[in-house]
Write a protein that holds these residues in place. Structure first.
Motif, short mmCIF file in Angstrom:
data_model
loop_
_atom_site.label_atom_id
_atom_site.label_comp_id
_atom_site.label_asym_id
_atom_site.label_seq_id
_atom_site.Cartn_x
_atom_site.Cartn_y
_atom_site.Cartn_z
N ASP A 197 -0.48 9.31 -2.11
CA ASP A 197 0.87 9.76 -2.44
C ASP A 197 1.81 8.56 -2.38
OD1 ASP A 197 -0.07 12.39 -2.63
OD2 ASP A 197 0.37 12.79 -0.53
N ILE A 198 2.62 8.40 -3.42
CA ILE A 198 3.53 7.26 -3.50
C ILE A 198 4.90 7.74 -3.98
CG2 ILE A 198 3.98 5.01 -4.58
CD1 ILE A 198 0.93 4.84 -5.10
N THR A 199 5.95 7.30 -3.31
CA THR A 199 7.31 7.52 -3.77
C THR A 199 8.03 6.18 -3.75
OG1 THR A 199 7.37 9.77 -2.87
CG2 THR A 199 9.47 8.73 -3.37
N GLY A 200 8.62 5.81 -4.88
CA GLY A 200 9.29 4.52 -4.94
C GLY A 200 10.10 4.36 -6.21
N SER A 215 7.98 10.02 -7.94
CA SER A 215 7.05 10.52 -6.93
C SER A 215 5.69 10.76 -7.59
CB SER A 215 7.56 11.82 -6.31
OG SER A 215 6.61 12.37 -5.43
N ILE A 216 4.65 10.29 -6.93
CA ILE A 216 3.28 10.47 -7.43
C ILE A 216 2.50 11.16 -6.34
CG2 ILE A 216 1.22 9.32 -8.31
CD1 ILE A 216 3.11 6.90 -8.93
N ARG A 217 1.99 12.34 -6.61
CA ARG A 217 1.22 13.10 -5.63
C ARG A 217 -0.21 13.31 -6.13
NH1 ARG A 217 4.44 11.46 -2.98
NH2 ARG A 217 6.05 12.44 -1.70
N GLY A 218 -1.16 13.12 -5.24
CA GLY A 218 -2.56 13.37 -5.59
C GLY A 218 -3.19 12.29 -6.45
N ALA A 219 -2.67 11.07 -6.38
CA ALA A 219 -3.34 9.95 -7.04
C ALA A 219 -4.66 9.67 -6.31
CB ALA A 219 -2.44 8.71 -7.02
N VAL A 265 4.15 0.30 -12.37
CA VAL A 265 4.24 -0.44 -11.11
C VAL A 265 5.39 0.14 -10.29
CG1 VAL A 265 4.51 -2.69 -10.01
CG2 VAL A 265 3.33 -2.51 -12.24
N VAL A 266 5.06 0.67 -9.11
CA VAL A 266 6.05 1.35 -8.27
C VAL A 266 6.37 0.47 -7.06
CG1 VAL A 266 6.58 3.44 -6.96
CG2 VAL A 266 5.10 3.57 -8.99
N ARG A 267 7.66 0.21 -6.87
CA ARG A 267 8.09 -0.61 -5.73
C ARG A 267 8.41 0.30 -4.54
NH1 ARG A 267 11.88 -5.60 -6.75
NH2 ARG A 267 9.84 -6.18 -7.63
N LYS A 290 12.69 9.21 -0.65
CA LYS A 290 12.23 8.61 0.59
C LYS A 290 11.01 7.75 0.27
CE LYS A 290 10.44 9.59 5.21
NZ LYS A 290 9.98 10.63 6.16
N PRO A 291 11.18 6.43 0.17
CA PRO A 291 10.06 5.55 -0.22
C PRO A 291 8.90 5.64 0.78
CG PRO A 291 12.15 4.38 -0.31
CD PRO A 291 12.42 5.67 0.40
N GLU A 292 7.69 5.76 0.26
CA GLU A 292 6.51 5.78 1.12
C GLU A 292 5.26 5.59 0.27
OE1 GLU A 292 5.91 9.51 3.04
OE2 GLU A 292 5.72 10.64 1.17
N SER A 293 4.21 5.13 0.92
CA SER A 293 2.89 5.10 0.30
C SER A 293 1.89 5.50 1.39
CB SER A 293 2.56 3.71 -0.23
OG SER A 293 2.42 2.78 0.83
N LYS A 294 1.04 6.44 1.09
CA LYS A 294 0.07 6.89 2.09
C LYS A 294 -1.20 7.39 1.41
CE LYS A 294 2.34 11.44 2.44
NZ LYS A 294 3.01 12.39 3.35
N PHE A 295 -2.27 7.34 2.18
CA PHE A 295 -3.55 7.84 1.66
C PHE A 295 -4.29 8.62 2.73
CE2 PHE A 295 -4.76 3.75 3.51
CZ PHE A 295 -5.92 4.05 4.20
N ARG A 296 -5.15 9.52 2.28
CA ARG A 296 -6.11 10.23 3.14
C ARG A 296 -7.44 10.25 2.41
NH1 ARG A 296 -5.52 15.76 4.45
NH2 ARG A 296 -4.65 16.08 2.38
N THR A 297 -8.51 9.96 3.12
CA THR A 297 -9.81 9.95 2.45
C THR A 297 -10.93 10.16 3.45
OG1 THR A 297 -11.23 8.72 0.91
CG2 THR A 297 -10.14 7.45 2.65
N ILE A 298 -12.07 10.58 2.94
CA ILE A 298 -13.29 10.69 3.73
C ILE A 298 -14.30 9.70 3.16
CG2 ILE A 298 -15.25 12.17 4.32
CD1 ILE A 298 -13.35 14.53 4.41
#
Length: 289
Positions: A9-12, A90-94, A35-37, A129-137
């Protein structure tokens, strides 16, 4: 095999937009990257997110994703409109993955991380709200102290490297490198994670660049000073499961071994293709994906 949990998930702010409209075999495609800053935790990351879609689905009906991606042509970038005028997105589920490639004049196939998504949503200033995060197995393939070459000697950096197998569609496996910086997290992982475990991890993305100079000493005259750019592309692990997943939910050693063998075959095909003489370029639409 069941696909890995793989969510980014990325917001920028949109920094750059690169779009290609392609005609191939009677179909139209839209492809490229945004390209997201993202400014977070004192760092500025410029994260490229690739996209691709055909105008028609396999059943012959119109593809709504293709139509949705057309809206990217209305987005403003920092490059074209400045920071204030650029679109917040906002990018969700990339998804994260790897790109296998052969560098020019190289002898071995290399792997680079890649983020992809077909879903980009404009965000107003109130909800930004700028953020970049990931979840993975992942299936842990390696846990090792990071080392860098300093004056010709391998020197520990204090960070930890985890290489993991990420299972995608049709049992395709990508090998992703993760970095751990927090001392407590490093101590926990060294005790509780080992090669062969299946674990869930999460964190944030770091896609930064910095300029540095190198000066060559000379016996006389003006010293030779050159400026270089150091680019960093990392998945930073900041949290993880308390223990490996149980046998029912873990990836089996046999399945991963087979998938890694298939990945090796893909790497060999990339190598062979790179070694083929390139045909003379003509003025055609290059279908480069």
């Amino acid at each position: 095999m069941k696909e890995s949990l793989n969510q980014v998930d990325i917001t920028g702010i949109v920094s750059e937009i690169n779009i290609r409209d392609i005609d191939k075999d009677g179909k139209k495609f839209i492809a490229g990257d945004v390209v997201v800053r993202v400014e977070e935790k004192g760092e500025v990351s410029d994260i490229p997110v690739s996209f691709i879609s055909a105008d028609i689905k396999k059943d012959g009906t119109p593809n709504k994703i293709y139509q949705s991606l057309q809206q990217l042509k209305t987005f403003n970038s920092i490059a074209s409109a400045g920071v204030e005028g650029a679109t917040r997105v906002s990018i969700r589920g990339a998804k994260m993955g790897e790109n296998l490639f052969m560098p020019q004049n190289g002898t071995e196939v290399l792997s680079a991380s890649r983020i992809s998504s077909n879903f980009f949503t404009k965000v107003n200033a109130t909800n930004f709200k700028p953020e970049s995060k990931f979840r993975t197995i992942i299936k842990v393939l390696q846990v090792a102290d990071e080392e860098r070459n300093v004056d010709g000697e391998p020197t520990p950096t204090g960070r930890l490297i985890i290489k993991g197998a990420l299972v995608g569609y049709a049992d395709k496996v990508d090998v992703i490198k993760f970095v751990v910086e927090d001392e407590k997290a490093i101590a926990f992982i060294k005790v509780n994670y080992k090669e062969g475990d299946t674990v869930q991890v999460g964190g944030r993305l770091r896609y930064t660049q910095e300029e540095y100079t190198q000066t060559t000493d000379v016996g006389f005259g003006e010293a030779d000073t050159r400026t270089f750019t150091r680019r960093t592309k990392e998945f930073l692990i900041e949290r993880g499961s308390a223990e490996p997943l149980d046998e029912e939910n873990a990836f089996s050693d046999e399945d991963i071994k087979a998938a890694l063998a298939e990945r090796k075959q893909r790497m060999e095909k990339v190598k062979q293709a790179a070694q083929q003489p390139r045909p003379q370029q003509t003025a055609t639409n290059d279908f480069g994906f």
